[in-house]
Each structure stands twice: as C-alpha cells, then as structure tokens.
Design a protein around this motif. Structure first.
Motif, mmCIF file in Angstrom:
data_model
loop_
_atom_site.group_PDB
_atom_site.id
_atom_site.type_symbol
_atom_site.label_atom_id
_atom_site.label_comp_id
_atom_site.label_asym_id
_atom_site.label_seq_id
_atom_site.Cartn_x
_atom_site.Cartn_y
_atom_site.Cartn_z
ATOM 1 N N ARG A 1 0.835 -1.209 0.000
ATOM 2 C CA ARG A 1 0.000 0.000 0.000
ATOM 3 C C ARG A 1 0.867 1.255 0.000
ATOM 4 N NH1 ARG A 1 -1.656 3.291 3.672
ATOM 5 N NH2 ARG A 1 -1.160 2.000 5.463
ATOM 6 N N LEU A 2 1.958 1.219 0.760
ATOM 7 C CA LEU A 2 2.887 2.349 0.760
ATOM 8 C C LEU A 2 3.509 2.544 -0.617
ATOM 9 C CD1 LEU A 2 4.622 1.804 4.210
ATOM 10 C CD2 LEU A 2 3.413 3.874 3.495
ATOM 11 N N MET A 3 3.904 1.441 -1.259
ATOM 12 C CA MET A 3 4.484 1.552 -2.599
ATOM 13 C C MET A 3 3.464 2.144 -3.570
ATOM 14 S SD MET A 3 7.147 -1.612 -3.192
ATOM 15 C CE MET A 3 6.013 -2.933 -2.930
ATOM 16 N N ASP A 4 2.224 1.717 -3.464
ATOM 17 C CA ASP A 4 1.170 2.259 -4.329
ATOM 18 C C ASP A 4 0.942 3.746 -4.038
ATOM 19 O OD1 ASP A 4 0.849 -0.277 -5.417
ATOM 20 O OD2 ASP A 4 -0.958 -0.734 -4.253
ATOM 21 N N SER A 5 0.836 4.097 -2.762
ATOM 22 C CA SER A 5 0.565 5.481 -2.371
ATOM 23 C C SER A 5 1.689 6.427 -2.777
ATOM 24 C CB SER A 5 0.376 5.582 -0.856
ATOM 25 O OG SER A 5 -0.778 4.903 -0.454
ATOM 26 N N LEU A 6 2.934 5.961 -2.616
ATOM 27 C CA LEU A 6 4.087 6.811 -2.909
ATOM 28 C C LEU A 6 4.575 6.651 -4.345
ATOM 29 C CD1 LEU A 6 6.113 6.395 0.408
ATOM 30 C CD2 LEU A 6 4.429 8.127 -0.179
ATOM 31 N N GLU A 7 3.841 5.829 -5.108
ATOM 32 C CA GLU A 7 4.162 5.587 -6.519
ATOM 33 C C GLU A 7 5.591 5.097 -6.693
ATOM 34 O OE1 GLU A 7 3.118 9.202 -8.553
ATOM 35 O OE2 GLU A 7 0.984 8.884 -8.202
ATOM 36 N N ALA A 8 5.941 4.072 -5.908
ATOM 37 C CA ALA A 8 7.262 3.458 -5.960
ATOM 38 C C ALA A 8 7.143 2.063 -6.571
ATOM 39 C CB ALA A 8 7.854 3.365 -4.558
ATOM 40 N N LYS A 9 8.065 1.724 -7.443
ATOM 41 C CA LYS A 9 8.015 0.439 -8.149
ATOM 42 C C LYS A 9 8.720 -0.690 -7.408
ATOM 43 C CE LYS A 9 6.464 2.055 -12.267
ATOM 44 N NZ LYS A 9 5.055 2.141 -12.307
ATOM 45 N N GLY A 10 9.331 -0.401 -6.276
ATOM 46 C CA GLY A 10 10.014 -1.420 -5.487
ATOM 47 C C GLY A 10 10.436 -0.850 -4.152
ATOM 48 N N ARG A 11 11.062 -1.690 -3.342
ATOM 49 C CA ARG A 11 11.439 -1.270 -1.983
ATOM 50 C C ARG A 11 12.502 -0.183 -1.984
ATOM 51 N NH1 ARG A 11 10.108 -5.034 2.200
ATOM 52 N NH2 ARG A 11 8.559 -6.428 1.356
ATOM 53 N N VAL A 12 13.474 -0.298 -2.873
ATOM 54 C CA VAL A 12 14.511 0.733 -2.942
ATOM 55 C C VAL A 12 13.882 2.061 -3.369
ATOM 56 C CG1 VAL A 12 16.627 1.456 -4.103
ATOM 57 C CG2 VAL A 12 16.355 -0.926 -3.375
ATOM 58 N N ALA A 13 13.016 1.994 -4.373
ATOM 59 C CA ALA A 13 12.320 3.198 -4.837
ATOM 60 C C ALA A 13 11.414 3.751 -3.732
ATOM 61 C CB ALA A 13 11.513 2.896 -6.091
ATOM 62 N N LEU A 14 10.847 2.872 -2.925
ATOM 63 C CA LEU A 14 10.000 3.312 -1.811
ATOM 64 C C LEU A 14 10.825 4.139 -0.826
ATOM 65 C CD1 LEU A 14 7.332 3.285 -0.227
ATOM 66 C CD2 LEU A 14 8.039 1.086 0.736
ATOM 67 N N ALA B 1 13.615 5.786 -1.439
ATOM 68 C CA ALA B 1 14.005 7.038 -2.089
ATOM 69 C C ALA B 1 12.833 8.017 -2.112
ATOM 70 C CB ALA B 1 14.504 6.763 -3.505
ATOM 71 N N ARG B 2 11.671 7.517 -2.444
ATOM 72 C CA ARG B 2 10.481 8.375 -2.520
ATOM 73 C C ARG B 2 10.114 8.910 -1.138
ATOM 74 N NH1 ARG B 2 7.759 12.082 -4.596
ATOM 75 N NH2 ARG B 2 5.553 11.759 -4.907
ATOM 76 N N ALA B 3 10.212 8.047 -0.119
ATOM 77 C CA ALA B 3 9.915 8.478 1.245
ATOM 78 C C ALA B 3 10.882 9.572 1.683
ATOM 79 C CB ALA B 3 9.975 7.286 2.192
ATOM 80 N N GLN B 4 12.144 9.475 1.264
ATOM 81 C CA GLN B 4 13.119 10.523 1.585
ATOM 82 C C GLN B 4 12.758 11.816 0.867
ATOM 83 O OE1 GLN B 4 16.796 8.623 0.549
ATOM 84 N NE2 GLN B 4 17.228 8.104 2.677
ATOM 85 N N GLU B 5 12.385 11.710 -0.402
ATOM 86 C CA GLU B 5 11.988 12.902 -1.160
ATOM 87 C C GLU B 5 10.853 13.652 -0.474
ATOM 88 O OE1 GLU B 5 10.810 11.769 -5.090
ATOM 89 O OE2 GLU B 5 12.784 10.969 -5.597
ATOM 90 N N LEU B 6 9.937 12.890 0.099
ATOM 91 C CA LEU B 6 8.758 13.486 0.733
ATOM 92 C C LEU B 6 9.007 13.885 2.181
ATOM 93 C CD1 LEU B 6 6.071 11.061 -0.722
ATOM 94 C CD2 LEU B 6 6.484 13.441 -1.399
ATOM 95 N N GLY B 7 10.215 13.630 2.681
ATOM 96 C CA GLY B 7 10.541 13.989 4.057
ATOM 97 C C GLY B 7 10.034 13.013 5.086
ATOM 98 N N LEU B 8 9.643 11.807 4.659
ATOM 99 C CA LEU B 8 9.155 10.800 5.590
ATOM 100 C C LEU B 8 10.300 10.028 6.235
ATOM 101 C CD1 LEU B 8 6.216 9.418 3.433
ATOM 102 C CD2 LEU B 8 6.076 11.039 5.328
ATOM 103 N N LEU B 9 11.447 10.023 5.596
ATOM 104 C CA LEU B 9 12.664 9.384 6.115
ATOM 105 C C LEU B 9 13.786 10.406 6.086
ATOM 106 C CD1 LEU B 9 12.699 5.905 4.310
ATOM 107 C CD2 LEU B 9 12.246 6.325 6.717
#
Length: 67
Positions: free
Chosen positions: A41-54, A56-64
């Motif tokens: 669900r997180l990958m879908d919500s953050l539009e990430a195609k895999g765990r590594v992309a998840l 990276a995307r979470a960092q972009e959004l300031g979640l990590l």
C-alpha cells in the motif's frame, strides 16, 4: 494527499534499516501478511516500483531522513 500513519512510518524506518517483512512483523507484533500488505500500500501510495524506490520516494517526501 498521501496518508501515512505512525505504523507506516515505523515500517518505512525499519525497511530503511534493512529489516525484512518477517522481522518487521515480529518487532511490531503484526502478522507477516499484514506487513506485506502495508508495504504494498505504501508503494502504491508513494508511486514506488520497489522497496529501494520506496525508500528514495519516502526521503523525497521527508518521511525518512536523508542518507
């Protein structure tokens, strides 16, 4: 708007720390399948195609924190 709750943030941080789904499930007292579904669900919500992309995307959004 992306909805991420406290458990999602904990899962993201544990994934970022290198933990697998089974380890995360044990640490949080959740079922393994529940963790898998939440990660998906997180990958879908953050539009990430895999765990590594998840991560990276979470960092972009300031979640990590940045690496």
């Amino acid at each position: 708007m992306i909805q991420v709750d406290e458990t999602d943030l904990t899962i993201l941080n544990l994934l970022y720390g290198g933990f697998d789904d089974a380890s995360i499930a044990r640490r949080l007292g959740l079922g393994h399948r529940t963790v898998q579904r939440r990660v998906q669900r997180l990958m879908d919500s953050l539009e990430a195609k895999g765990r590594v992309a998840l991560g990276a995307r979470a960092q972009e959004l300031g979640l990590l924190p940045p690496p």
